[in-house]
Design an enzyme around this catalytic site. Structure first.
Site, PDB file in Angstrom:
ATOM      1  N   SER A 115       0.842  -1.181   0.000  1.00  0.00           N
ATOM      2  CA  SER A 115       0.000   0.000   0.000  1.00  0.00           C
ATOM      3  C   SER A 115       0.877   1.231   0.000  1.00  0.00           C
ATOM      4  CB  SER A 115      -0.920   0.009   1.222  1.00  0.00           C
ATOM      5  OG  SER A 115      -1.804   1.097   1.187  1.00  0.00           O
ATOM      6  N   GLY A 116       0.424   2.266  -0.681  1.00  0.00           N
ATOM      7  CA  GLY A 116       1.187   3.506  -0.751  1.00  0.00           C
ATOM      8  C   GLY A 116       0.268   4.701  -0.713  1.00  0.00           C
ATOM      9  N   GLY A 117       0.800   5.857  -1.081  1.00  0.00           N
ATOM     10  CA  GLY A 117       0.044   7.085  -0.960  1.00  0.00           C
ATOM     11  C   GLY A 117      -1.155   7.173  -1.869  1.00  0.00           C
ATOM     12  N   THR A 121      -3.650   0.743  -3.247  1.00  0.00           N
ATOM     13  CA  THR A 121      -3.263  -0.528  -2.648  1.00  0.00           C
ATOM     14  C   THR A 121      -3.213  -1.585  -3.734  1.00  0.00           C
ATOM     15  OG1 THR A 121      -4.337   0.094  -0.567  1.00  0.00           O
ATOM     16  CG2 THR A 121      -3.861  -2.238  -0.891  1.00  0.00           C
ATOM     17  N   VAL A 122      -2.265  -2.516  -3.621  1.00  0.00           N
ATOM     18  CA  VAL A 122      -2.133  -3.589  -4.601  1.00  0.00           C
ATOM     19  C   VAL A 122      -2.466  -4.921  -3.938  1.00  0.00           C
ATOM     20  CG1 VAL A 122      -0.549  -4.823  -6.124  1.00  0.00           C
ATOM     21  CG2 VAL A 122      -0.442  -2.347  -5.970  1.00  0.00           C
ATOM     22  N   ASP A 173       9.924   7.203 -14.490  1.00  0.00           N
ATOM     23  CA  ASP A 173      10.105   6.891 -13.072  1.00  0.00           C
ATOM     24  C   ASP A 173      10.864   5.581 -12.911  1.00  0.00           C
ATOM     25  OD1 ASP A 173       9.931   7.473 -10.381  1.00  0.00           O
ATOM     26  OD2 ASP A 173       7.977   6.512 -10.111  1.00  0.00           O
TER      27      ASP A 173
END
Length: 734
Positions: free
Chosen positions: A22-24, A27-28, A136
């Protein structure tokens, strides 16, 4: 990791099996197709679903990922960017990210490094051939699968025929792996920008260090745009291929096709570099490989680099880096590094990912030692880690060098005088240690304290200089010399001039007179430097009620226009580009606590003042734009310096703590007894330890006692005690 409460049971008809990360921004999850094929599903956080700018960006990500689906990327299986809760499913790729691999096993070499270089270049070739620029490419967006490296996450990519989207007011990306043009003019980047990023990534893979690493994302960005890359540790044959990729001019870089031709000629065994082989390090963006880059952008790259840092020219050490980059960069987006890395573990608990991924130094074991002086008067020291050494000073010791792995003393230089409370090591550069020598008869003779520069390797005295010792009157702490980059600032004994010297040679860089009728002391605030001045009569009476702040140009020594401040105040650090000060509430000479927070905007000269919710009779400090108060009772509170509002308050068992020290998404506070508590940025207690030394009370407004290097925590305590432990295995309490 298993699903947790609040997770959906299925997305788009795909039953979910586990949470991957999970990040900003999302979610995966791991899911299965009807045929049993594993897929990774990225589910965007609900709060972004109504943001049309974000939806446009997500549509572009889906379109770009579909265009590049191939042998070197994660193929798109399904997606619905128009859903009420947008999502995208890609093929699940088994394997660690490059960031995780290097954090666990160190830099790559030989055939492994050659395979990575060729595989990533082939991936870029295929990505560019369909007209997409990734934008990126970084270690956490490369998965080392059994079939070879795979490039994931096209969240900020763009097709060559599309308008570039940079979310309002931000340049999105990861500074250590961004190209100069991406930092300066993000709308104009092309395929050669990815080639630059690939060059930085290969340097990282070969050495464990980025070629432009610095102590802050802003300085890293400056270095990317203006400075030559650090390639000494790169194997010679690889360096010849990588160096053209890092040319500041995009047109001078090879294309992916040209680079591939050069890489195929590399021998399987590349040999060593002309310089020293790079050390293992960590990358702060090390979430699970399928959920590694969910935020809008992160500040990646190691912050505690064991490689000797460049000796910055004084101009670079000033806080002019961002402005010098050019008009294209409004602000680097720091949110993901500060929030998701330290707050969102895969199990939903507050914890740090970075600390768990960082390697321990070779042969490391927890240790404890003392740094005694000849006077038999125990005090406290403070320590600074640098490479494989820990430099400590104070308590009657100018400085000592300890080995990080086992605490063994390499050398020590003592001070002849009686230890002065709160006077510790001044600073450390890549080759110089700066400390204080207290004369043996300082009280009777009135002789000034001396600033002493020592060779970091041998302890040889390089130079010394008498300086004024008035800083505590202005700041509440003894910080009579301030080190910034390779420059050290102090005030000459007559207190009429502020001086800047080269830390290693002692050569005078400039000497600036203070305003008439005033006395001053240098005050650091993040990457900026200020001079805090006051009428000489107030300083003599130890009662600075009308201070005036000046920005201080580190290259020229020029004082900016004076900014009057309502005193008495103590500066506590930087936040949002400005200086934060705390107003002292006094009853006669008695300090009752801090009752207001002030923030100085150096650009406009404006001073904003906000009352605090309560009066904090506490030791103060700043970290990541927040002010922290550690009360004698063990209560720790976090306050927003812009609004003055309390974010949280937490009772701990660490009485008389100093702090904070922030590292890897964790806040450390420690008492004179050596008791340590680790908190998340939201105030959750992660762990605490028992005392390790006999110490009570401690000095008022003590400077932080904890220092961190990667995964190793160093703690200074009473009676000249220093000890260390693994952050992932803190000493058990009880």
């Amino acid at each position: 990791m298993s699903l947790r409460g609040g997770d959906p049971a299925e997305i788009g008809g795909y039953p979910l099996e586990a949470r991957l990360g999970s990040g900003g921004m999302g979610t995966v999850y791991l899911a299965r197709t009807a045929s049993g094929r594993p897929v990774a599903i990225k589910l965007i956080h609900q709060q972004f679903a109504g943001d049309e700018e974000f939806r446009i960006r997500f549509r572009q990500e889906v379109a770009a990922a579909r265009r590049v689906s191939g042998a070197f990327t994660a193929a798109v299986v399904d997606a619905d960017p128009e859903a009420e809760h947008p999502w995208m499913a890609t093929a699940y790729i088994e394997g660690h990210t490059l960031a995780q691999q290097i954090a666990k096993k160190g830099p790559l070499a030989g055939a492994e490094l050659r395979t990575l270089a060729i595989g990533l270049t082939e991936a870029l070739r295929d990505i560019h051939r369909v007209g997409v620029v990734h934008r990126d490419l970084k270690p956490s967006n490369v998965v080392l699968s059994p079939e070879g490296p795979r490039v994931i996450d096209f969240g900020i990519s763009r097709a060559a025929d599309q308008q570039t989207l940079t979310m309002t007011g931000r340049v999105i990306g990861t500074p250590p792996f961004m190209s100069p043009e991406q930092l300066q003019a993000p709308r104009g980047v092309g395929p050669r920008s990815d080639v630059f990023s690939l060059g930085t990534l290969l340097v990282y893979a070969a050495t464990g260090q980025g070629p432009f690493d610095a102590d802050s994302p802003y300085m890293t960005a400056y270095q990317v745009v203006h400075e030559a890359p650090e390639l000494d540790a790169v194997p010679t044959v690889l360096r010849a291929v990588v160096e053209p990729c890092l040319d500041k001019d995009p047109d001078a870089r090879p294309s992916a096709d040209q680079l591939l031709e050069r890489l195929r000629d590399l021998p399987t065994e590349m040999g060593d570099a002309a310089g020293v082989r790079g050390s293992r390090t960590r990358d702060v963006d090390t979430q699970h490989h399928q959920g590694s880059s969910l935020g809008g952008g992160t500040v990646g790259g190691p912050s505690n680099s064991p490689r000797p840092r460049r000796r910055w020219r004084s101009a670079l050490a000033a806080a002019v880096a961002v402005a010098a980059l050019g008009g294209g960069i409004a602000a680097l987006q720091l949110g993901s590094s500060d929030s998701s890395a330290g707050e969102s573990g895969e199990d939903g608990e507050d914890r740090t990912v970075a600390a768990a991924e960082a390697p321990l130094p070779d042969g490391y074991r927890p240790w404890r030692t003392t740094v005694p002086n000849d006077k038999g008067i125990p005090d406290e020291v403070r320590c600074v880690p640098r490479g494989d050494a820990l430099f400590c000073g104070g308590g009657g010791v100018v400085a000592t060098r300890l080995r990080i792995s086992d605490g063994k003393e390499i050398w020590k230089v003592k001070s002849p005088g009686v230890p002065m409370q709160g006077m510790h090591i001044a600073g450390v550069t890549h080759d110089t240690v700066l400390g204080y020598r207290i004369p043996d008869d300082v009280a009777s003779s009135g002789k000034p304290v001396q600033l002493v520069a020592l060779d970091a390797r041998t302890s040889k005295e390089l130079w010394s200089r008498p300086i004024s010792g008035q800083s505590q009157i202005y700041t509440g702490r003894s910080q009579d010399a301030v080190v910034s980059g390779s420059t050290v600032l102090s005030v000459e004994p007559g207190r009429k001039r502020v001086e800047a010297r080269d830390a290693h040679s002692g050569r005078m860089l400039w000497s600036t007179p203070v305003p008439a009728g005033s006395e001053c002391t240098p005050v650091p605030a993040g990457q900026r430097m200020y001079a805090m001045c006051a009428p000489a009569a107030q300083v003599a009476n130890i009662e600075v009620r009308n201070p005036v702040l000046h920005t201080l140009d580190l290259e020229s020594g020029t004082f900016g226009k004076g900014i009057p401040v309502e005193g008495p105040v103590h500066p506590v650090g930087g936040a949002g580009g400005g200086l934060v000060l705390l107003h002292q509430r006094l009853k006669g000479p008695e300090f009752l606590g801090y009752d207001k927070v002030l923030r100085v905007d150096p650009g406009s000269g404006r001073v904003s003042t906000r009352p605090l919710r309560t009066t904090y009779n506490a030791t103060s400090g700043t970290a990541d734009g927040t002010v922290y108060f550690a009360e004698p009772t063990g209560r720790i509170s976090a306050v927003d310096p812009v609004t003055g509002k309390q974010k949280w308050s937490r009772q701990t068992g660490v009485e008389g703590a100093s702090g904070p020290t922030a590292s890897g998404g964790v806040l450390y506070f420690s008492s004179p007894s050596g008791r340590v508590v680790a908190l998340s940025p939201r105030g959750k207690v992660l762990w605490s330890t028992d005392p390790r030394a006999e110490g009570l009370g401690g000095e008022v407004n003590a400077s932080p006692r904890v220092a961190v290097s990667g995964r190793v925590v160093f703690v200074a305590a009473a009676k000249n005690t220093v000890f260390s432990f693994d952050a992932t295995k803190p000493p058990e309490s009880g």
